[in-house]
Motif scaffolding. Structure first.
Motif, mmCIF file in Angstrom:
data_model
loop_
_atom_site.group_PDB
_atom_site.id
_atom_site.type_symbol
_atom_site.label_atom_id
_atom_site.label_comp_id
_atom_site.label_asym_id
_atom_site.label_seq_id
_atom_site.Cartn_x
_atom_site.Cartn_y
_atom_site.Cartn_z
ATOM 1 N N ALA A 297 55.998 29.005 22.958
ATOM 2 C CA ALA A 297 56.337 28.407 21.668
ATOM 3 C C ALA A 297 55.349 28.769 20.565
ATOM 4 N N TYR A 298 54.125 29.110 20.930
ATOM 5 C CA TYR A 298 53.088 29.395 19.932
ATOM 6 C C TYR A 298 52.790 30.882 19.793
ATOM 7 N N GLY A 299 53.525 31.705 20.514
ATOM 8 C CA GLY A 299 53.273 33.140 20.471
ATOM 9 C C GLY A 299 52.531 33.619 21.700
ATOM 10 N N LEU A 300 52.022 34.828 21.610
ATOM 11 C CA LEU A 300 51.406 35.498 22.758
ATOM 12 C C LEU A 300 49.948 35.811 22.481
ATOM 13 N N ALA A 301 49.059 35.293 23.331
ATOM 14 C CA ALA A 301 47.637 35.644 23.245
ATOM 15 C C ALA A 301 47.374 36.856 24.121
ATOM 16 N N GLN A 302 46.736 37.869 23.540
ATOM 17 C CA GLN A 302 46.387 39.051 24.325
ATOM 18 C C GLN A 302 44.872 39.057 24.568
ATOM 19 N N THR A 303 44.108 39.886 23.879
ATOM 20 C CA THR A 303 42.660 39.915 24.094
ATOM 21 C C THR A 303 42.007 38.907 23.146
ATOM 22 N N VAL A 304 41.531 37.797 23.687
ATOM 23 C CA VAL A 304 40.928 36.732 22.879
ATOM 24 C C VAL A 304 39.711 36.164 23.608
ATOM 25 N N GLY A 305 39.002 35.267 22.944
ATOM 26 C CA GLY A 305 37.895 34.561 23.573
ATOM 27 C C GLY A 305 36.757 35.477 23.983
ATOM 28 N N GLU A 306 36.144 35.178 25.124
ATOM 29 C CA GLU A 306 34.996 35.944 25.592
ATOM 30 C C GLU A 306 35.337 37.404 25.864
ATOM 31 N N GLU A 307 36.589 37.645 26.285
ATOM 32 C CA GLU A 307 37.000 39.036 26.521
ATOM 33 C C GLU A 307 36.948 39.837 25.219
ATOM 34 N N LEU A 308 37.387 39.220 24.121
ATOM 35 C CA LEU A 308 37.353 39.912 22.834
ATOM 36 C C LEU A 308 35.918 40.060 22.345
ATOM 37 N N VAL A 309 35.105 39.032 22.503
ATOM 38 C CA VAL A 309 33.706 39.116 22.083
ATOM 39 C C VAL A 309 33.010 40.265 22.804
ATOM 40 N N ALA A 310 33.213 40.355 24.125
ATOM 41 C CA ALA A 310 32.582 41.427 24.894
ATOM 42 C C ALA A 310 33.060 42.803 24.433
ATOM 43 N N ALA A 311 34.356 42.924 24.137
ATOM 44 C CA ALA A 311 34.888 44.207 23.673
ATOM 45 C C ALA A 311 34.300 44.582 22.320
ATOM 46 N N LEU A 312 34.156 43.613 21.422
ATOM 47 C CA LEU A 312 33.576 43.878 20.103
ATOM 48 C C LEU A 312 32.115 44.310 20.232
ATOM 49 N N ARG A 313 31.376 43.642 21.077
ATOM 50 C CA ARG A 313 29.957 43.995 21.248
ATOM 51 C C ARG A 313 29.800 45.403 21.810
ATOM 52 N N ARG A 314 30.631 45.710 22.805
ATOM 53 C CA ARG A 314 30.529 47.048 23.393
ATOM 54 C C ARG A 314 30.874 48.111 22.359
ATOM 55 N N ALA A 315 31.918 47.892 21.612
ATOM 56 C CA ALA A 315 32.308 48.858 20.585
ATOM 57 C C ALA A 315 31.194 49.049 19.574
ATOM 58 N N ALA A 316 30.697 47.936 19.042
ATOM 59 C CA ALA A 316 29.686 48.026 17.990
ATOM 60 C C ALA A 316 28.394 48.651 18.502
ATOM 61 N N ASP A 317 28.006 48.327 19.725
ATOM 62 C CA ASP A 317 26.774 48.877 20.275
ATOM 63 C C ASP A 317 26.842 50.397 20.428
ATOM 64 N N HIS A 318 28.048 50.940 20.496
ATOM 65 C CA HIS A 318 28.210 52.397 20.640
ATOM 66 C C HIS A 318 28.712 53.039 19.347
ATOM 67 N N GLY A 319 28.616 52.315 18.236
ATOM 68 C CA GLY A 319 28.945 52.905 16.947
ATOM 69 C C GLY A 319 30.422 52.938 16.610
ATOM 70 N N PHE A 320 31.232 52.187 17.341
ATOM 71 C CA PHE A 320 32.659 52.124 17.030
ATOM 72 C C PHE A 320 32.952 50.895 16.170
ATOM 73 N N VAL A 321 33.640 51.122 15.062
ATOM 74 C CA VAL A 321 34.114 50.021 14.235
ATOM 75 C C VAL A 321 35.350 49.439 14.907
ATOM 76 N N PRO A 322 35.358 48.150 15.253
ATOM 77 C CA PRO A 322 36.552 47.574 15.879
ATOM 78 C C PRO A 322 37.623 47.297 14.818
#
Length: 520
Positions: A297-322
């Protein structure tokens, strides 16, 4: 007609800038603007000058080249050869359009249609409707937002899914089915992509961020071998290809291909939710019509929460703009929360000129940002987040937003409120969801309507200057030191009426100082 010689003028004589009557001469060298000076009356109007070959623009308007900050170039290239079913108002109308389109195809050939919007249909798509077509050919229909595929039994059988109950696939299943059934020989497909890039150049476009769901780095390096496209292309990277990119030492902004190819590595694409038309955009409030306790009823959550935080950190640490896809208000809140927790601005530092237009400390991008809580508007600026928006979606989706986001549309596609809160907007088309034509997006941002109805939420209208700024990487005025990525216009956008703005005539486009398009 486009000229066939990509010559490189050293001087553009007698140009005007938007909103100004004075004439200027603009000197170009080594792919950059080297000088902007007042035109001297009585000087020669063509041929050569002290700077070298010159082109007389006869008072035409000069701006920085336009940039589509969100497109899917392969899907757009293929769409230009697909059956348009966007005008159908129901499932049964769609079937009639498919039946008419099938008559032009050889027997048994896959029919691919594009553009249906079932969010407001009085009937539902189902494979049995397509199975009733007389010739039994496989049929693949793709929704306008790319998040739904509608197939008949013959097409499902090609996928090994002949037992699927409805033939309607959503989200990842839709993307996989479309990719498997839409195979085109690589040389043919690359030719179609180049044609699409040339068409974009004819509209004044000089740069694109390509978010095609593919191994874009590999694909664009291959295309560069057979000829540089007439655009700067930033090739987005998806998580399944990130390890390979990191192993090569790539980061956002790394040049790709042979010297002079004008290709580079783009941002890392991540998803938090789905889309409005499929009712999978993640929201705080339930969609109408769902039962109490329904998990969808509220839609679909994909990459959120700690999983998203970890993905953002990994990207940024290697010079990738998320670049984080977020459409519903819950998805946008969760994306902003994750950016805040990840501290991307400090981690990325000065990396990522494509993802953030060269801004030091830019944390990244949120793509779409269609529904945002009022308390979150200011967070984009606070966190250094660029919002990649698509103004044509606001007019295309106004009816489905009114139906599925009732009482909340004052903060949907809220471009004026985002700007007022200090956010940086960058316009894109999301082609093929909307045509890759920046002038249509600019006009829709200004008018908030593209038909005879009044503006939808006119309080969110932008000025032409604001829309041009969002379409040219943050500034449309030409200055010395800029890359010589320029558009020469036959009308002044700041003084054009709506009809002219939508179809604004482009006399020529320069990419790194050479003509990528010029009318005779």
């Amino acid at each position: 007609m486009t000229t066939g010689v990509p010559d490189a003028p050293r001087l553009l004589r007698r140009v005007r800038f938007p909103g100004q009557g004075q004439l200027f001469d603009v000197a170009l060298a080594d792919g950059r603007v080297t000088e902007v000076r007042a035109h001297t009356p009585g000087s020669a109007a063509g041929g050569a000058s002290a700077e070298g070959p010159c082109a007389d623009m006869a008072g035409r308007v000069l701006i920085r080249g336009l940039r589509d900050a969100h497109a899917h170039l392969v899907q757009w290239a293929v769409l230009r050869r697909r059956l348009d079913i966007s005008g159908a108002g129901s499932a049964r109308e769609t079937v009639r359009a498919v039946q008419e389109g099938a008559a032009a195809l050889p027997p048994g050939e896959l029919l691919t249609g594009y553009g249906f919007r079932d969010g407001l249909w009085p009937d539902a798509p189902h494979k049995r409707l397509l199975d009733a077509l007389p010739d039994g050919r496989p049929v693949l229909l793709i929704s306008a937002d790319l998040h739904t595929a509608w197939l008949n039994s013959a097409a499902l059988a090609l996928l090994g899914e002949g037992g699927h109950p409805t033939g309607v696939l959503r989200e990842d299943a839709s993307l996989r089915a479309t990719a498997r059934l839409s195979g085109v020989p690589v040389p043919t497909l690359d030719g179609w992509v180049r044609d699409a890039c040339e068409a974009a150049a004819r509209r004044g476009v000089t740069g694109v961020i390509d978010f095609e769901c593919a191994d874009n780095v590999t694909d664009w390096e291959r295309r560069a071998v057979s000829g540089t496209p007439p655009l700067r292309v930033a090739a987005a990277v998806y998580p399944e290809h990130l390890d390979a990119a990191l192993a090569r030492g790539l980061r956002t902004g790394t040049p790709l291909g042979p010297p002079g190819s004008l290709l580079e590595t783009g941002p890392l694409k991540l998803f938090t939710d789905g889309s409005l038309n499929t009712r999978t955009a993640l929201c705080h409030d339930p969609y109408p019509g769902f039962g109490a306790g329904d998990p969808e009823a509220y839609g679909l959550a994909q990459t959120v929460g700690e999983e998203l935080v970890a993905a953002l950190r990994r990207a940024a640490d290697h010079g990738f703009v998320p670049a984080v896809h977020a459409i519903g208000d819950r998805a946008n809140q969760l994306a902003l929360d994750a950016f805040e927790q990840a501290g991307c601005a400090d981690r990325i530092g000065g990396a990522g000129r494509v993802g953030c237009a060269g801004r030091i400390g830019c944390a990244g991008r949120i793509e779409h940002g269609q529904l945002v809580r009022a308390e979150d508007f200011g967070r984009f600026a606070e966190l250094g987040i660029t919002v990649g928006v698509q103004p044509t979606h606001a007019v295309d989706d106004r009816d489905v937003a009114d139906q599925h986001w009732p009482g909340r549309t004052a903060r949907a596609f809220a471009y004026a409120d985002l700007l007022a809160a200090g956010a940086r907007l960058e316009f894109g088309s999301d082609a093929p969801v909307a045509p890759l034509d920046p002038w249509r997006g600019i006009a829709n941002a200004v008018a908030r309507t593209d038909d005879d109805r009044p503006a939808w939420h006119p309080e969110q209208r932008l000025t032409v200057a604001q829309a041009l700024t969002a379409s040219t990487g943050g500034r449309f005025a030409v200055r010395a030191g800029d890359p010589a990525d320029l558009a020469v216009l036959d009308a002044d956008p700041l003084t054009s009426d709506d009809a002219t703005l939508r179809r604004l005539p482009v006399h020529g486009t320069l990419l790194a100082g050479a003509w990528s398009h010029r009318e005779n």
